[in-house]
Design an enzyme around this catalytic site. Structure first.
Site, PDB file in Angstrom:
ATOM      1  N   TYR A 220       3.909 -29.187  23.939  1.00 15.38           N
ATOM      2  CA  TYR A 220       3.743 -28.612  22.614  1.00 15.38           C
ATOM      3  C   TYR A 220       2.351 -28.945  22.086  1.00 15.38           C
ATOM      4  O   TYR A 220       2.051 -30.098  21.757  1.00 15.38           O
ATOM      5  CB  TYR A 220       4.799 -29.140  21.646  1.00 15.38           C
ATOM      6  CG  TYR A 220       6.230 -28.808  22.031  1.00 15.38           C
ATOM      7  CD1 TYR A 220       6.525 -27.757  22.890  1.00 15.38           C
ATOM      8  CD2 TYR A 220       7.289 -29.556  21.526  1.00 15.38           C
ATOM      9  CE1 TYR A 220       7.834 -27.459  23.235  1.00 15.38           C
ATOM     10  CE2 TYR A 220       8.601 -29.264  21.860  1.00 15.38           C
ATOM     11  CZ  TYR A 220       8.873 -28.214  22.719  1.00 15.38           C
ATOM     12  OH  TYR A 220      10.174 -27.928  23.059  1.00 15.38           O
TER      13      TYR A 220
ATOM     14  N   HIS B 161      11.703 -30.697  31.450  1.00 11.27           N
ATOM     15  CA  HIS B 161      11.567 -29.517  30.599  1.00 11.27           C
ATOM     16  C   HIS B 161      11.993 -28.247  31.323  1.00 11.27           C
ATOM     17  O   HIS B 161      12.672 -27.385  30.758  1.00 11.27           O
ATOM     18  CB  HIS B 161      10.116 -29.402  30.125  1.00 11.27           C
ATOM     19  CG  HIS B 161       9.947 -28.635  28.862  1.00 11.27           C
ATOM     20  ND1 HIS B 161       8.824 -28.716  28.087  1.00 11.27           N
ATOM     21  CD2 HIS B 161      10.749 -27.760  28.222  1.00 11.27           C
ATOM     22  CE1 HIS B 161       8.940 -27.935  27.034  1.00 11.27           C
ATOM     23  NE2 HIS B 161      10.106 -27.340  27.096  1.00 11.27           N
TER      24      HIS B 161
ATOM     25  N   PRO C 292      18.497 -23.070  17.134  1.00  6.23           N
ATOM     26  CA  PRO C 292      19.850 -22.760  16.656  1.00  6.23           C
ATOM     27  C   PRO C 292      19.871 -21.714  15.545  1.00  6.23           C
ATOM     28  O   PRO C 292      20.946 -21.236  15.176  1.00  6.23           O
ATOM     29  CB  PRO C 292      20.361 -24.117  16.154  1.00  6.23           C
ATOM     30  CG  PRO C 292      19.118 -24.824  15.714  1.00  6.23           C
ATOM     31  CD  PRO C 292      18.073 -24.422  16.721  1.00  6.23           C
ATOM     32  N   LEU C 293      18.682 -21.377  15.017  1.00 11.04           N
ATOM     33  CA  LEU C 293      18.577 -20.337  13.990  1.00 11.04           C
ATOM     34  C   LEU C 293      17.921 -19.077  14.546  1.00 11.04           C
ATOM     35  O   LEU C 293      17.364 -18.270  13.798  1.00 11.04           O
ATOM     36  CB  LEU C 293      17.797 -20.864  12.781  1.00 11.04           C
ATOM     37  CG  LEU C 293      18.364 -22.151  12.149  1.00 11.04           C
ATOM     38  CD1 LEU C 293      17.511 -22.599  10.976  1.00 11.04           C
ATOM     39  CD2 LEU C 293      19.812 -21.935  11.713  1.00 11.04           C
TER      40      LEU C 293
ATOM     41  N   ARG D 110      15.186 -18.667  16.326  1.00 14.40           N
ATOM     42  CA  ARG D 110      13.737 -18.654  16.051  1.00 14.40           C
ATOM     43  C   ARG D 110      13.461 -18.018  14.693  1.00 14.40           C
ATOM     44  O   ARG D 110      12.523 -17.243  14.518  1.00 14.40           O
ATOM     45  CB  ARG D 110      12.980 -17.956  17.179  1.00 14.40           C
ATOM     46  CG  ARG D 110      13.156 -18.614  18.550  1.00 14.40           C
ATOM     47  CD  ARG D 110      12.222 -18.016  19.577  1.00 14.40           C
ATOM     48  NE  ARG D 110      12.502 -18.485  20.935  1.00 14.40           N
ATOM     49  CZ  ARG D 110      12.035 -19.611  21.473  1.00 14.40           C
ATOM     50  NH1 ARG D 110      11.250 -20.396  20.752  1.00 14.40           N
ATOM     51  NH2 ARG D 110      12.328 -19.946  22.710  1.00 14.40           N
TER      52      ARG D 110
ATOM     53  N   PHE E 227      15.315 -15.828  13.073  1.00 10.86           N
ATOM     54  CA  PHE E 227      15.930 -14.535  12.815  1.00 10.86           C
ATOM     55  C   PHE E 227      17.212 -14.691  12.005  1.00 10.86           C
ATOM     56  O   PHE E 227      17.581 -13.797  11.219  1.00 10.86           O
ATOM     57  CB  PHE E 227      16.227 -13.814  14.134  1.00 10.86           C
ATOM     58  CG  PHE E 227      15.718 -12.407  14.174  1.00 10.86           C
ATOM     59  CD1 PHE E 227      14.803 -12.005  15.131  1.00 10.86           C
ATOM     60  CD2 PHE E 227      16.146 -11.462  13.253  1.00 10.86           C
ATOM     61  CE1 PHE E 227      14.324 -10.701  15.164  1.00 10.86           C
ATOM     62  CE2 PHE E 227      15.688 -10.160  13.279  1.00 10.86           C
ATOM     63  CZ  PHE E 227      14.764  -9.779  14.239  1.00 10.86           C
TER      64      PHE E 227
ATOM     65  N   GLY F  79      17.421 -15.042   7.577  1.00 17.72           N
ATOM     66  CA  GLY F  79      17.333 -13.970   6.592  1.00 17.72           C
ATOM     67  C   GLY F  79      15.941 -13.745   6.074  1.00 17.72           C
ATOM     68  O   GLY F  79      15.720 -12.895   5.205  1.00 17.72           O
TER      69      GLY F  79
END
Length: 331
Positions: free
Chosen positions: A56, A125, A205-206, A208, A210, A213
């Site tokens: 990263y 990884h 978990p979201l 990325r 999307f 909202g």
């Protein structure tokens, strides 16, 4: 915050962690001071697992977390990092290196950047099929024996690979993308984790962002990694936005944010036989607080069934990665 068992380590951990990749430009520019405040907000509000990787920002992310830990003290922080993603070259055409020599070198470099003597959770990884798995896991096990690493993890590997790795040395966590948006781990992967007592650490978990909202795919800058992903482009993006809007309406009716509803669905997977730990990523303190509050939500069976029906496997249009990246990473 609720707690779950981390694999078979005998250690419990807060049920929501913090993904730190976005603090190193993967999703566009990041502000250092804001990122440091976000890390402090996370620990102050019960989050323990800080998830990073040497890839990263080419070490930037580990250096950032190292600076935070030096200034604020390690406290309750549980640091998870990863090795194996390298620059593509003639020697590493896939951009993956699992050789024992590289693993030892990568661990020492991560320890220096993080300013730690021991990494809590050290992941492979990505899997390099050119290197015998037993050799790679053996090298990771030697890091545990040397006191440089406490527990071992894998990322985005098949059930067969996970089982083979676990037979060489106990694997405490498997990190895979998992959400209403990406339900690929359901079935064989989750069943294998349950059988072996391995925690599924759910990254993205979201979806990325999307599922928050607040996603506008047409406004993603060229520096934002998501702008290259199939799910965020063209007709796929339009179809996925329609699905996300339906989800946001459901969250509003429930009196919570879409992000909180998505996390509550994942946390409901912790049923005493399964251990799932979402690590939503953010670089803003207010979203940390929003995510932590999701830990208090209790979804009824009917609500879970409604969400399952809204997001059946295959409902989301487009691949998680480009075709080239999918092939190169062995996904």
């Amino acid at each position: 915050m609720k707690r779950i068992q981390l694999g078979q380590t005998g250690t419990s951990v807060a049920a929501i962690g913090l993904g730190c990749a976005g603090m190193s430009h993967i999703y566009g520019p990041a502000d250092r001071e804001q990122s440091l405040t976000t890390l402090r907000t996370a620990l102050d509000n019960g989050i323990e697992m800080l998830d990073t990787a040497d890839a990263y920002g080419e070490g930037h992310n580990e250096e950032l977390i190292g600076a935070f830990l030096r200034d604020c003290g390690r406290g309750r922080a549980l640091v998870a990092t990863k090795f194996g993603r390298v620059a593509m070259s003639a020697a590493s055409p896939s951009g993956i290196d699992n050789s024992p020599a590289y693993i030892a070198q990568a661990c020492d470099a991560s320890l220096r950047r993080l300013g730690l003597e021991t990494i809590d959770l050290y992941y492979m990884h990505r899997r390099d099929p050119r290197v015998p798995l037993a050799d790679s896991i053996g090298a990771m096990a030697r890091l545990v024996e040397a006191g440089k690493v406490r527990w071992l993890g894998m990322s985005e590997v098949s059930p067969a690979t996970l089982r083979a790795a676990h037979s060489v040395h106990p694997i405490s966590a498997l990190q895979s993308e998992y959400s209403l948006w990406s339900r690929d781990p359901e079935g064989a992967v989750l069943d294998t984790c349950r059988e072996l007592g391995i925690t599924l650490v759910a990254f993205a978990p979201l979806g990325r962002a999307f599922l928050t909202g607040a996603m506008a795919p047409d406004r993603l800058g060229g520096e934002d990694y998501r702008s290259r992903l199939p799910r965020f482009q063209g007709e796929a993006a339009a179809q996925n936005l329609a699905l996300a809007r339906r989800f946001a309406t459901l969250a509003q009716q429930r009196g919570v944010t879409p992000a909180q509803l998505a996390l509550a669905w994942l946390l409901a997977r912790n049923d005493g036989t399964q251990s799932v730990l979402p690590i939503p990523g953010t670089k803003r303190p207010r979203y940390v607080l929003e995510n932590v509050a999701a830990g208090e939500l209790q979804l009824e069976p009917a609500e879970l069934a409604e969400l399952d029906a809204m997001f059946p496997p295959g409902a989301v249009a487009g691949g998680r990665y480009t075709a080239d990246e999918t092939l190169r990473l062995g996904l």
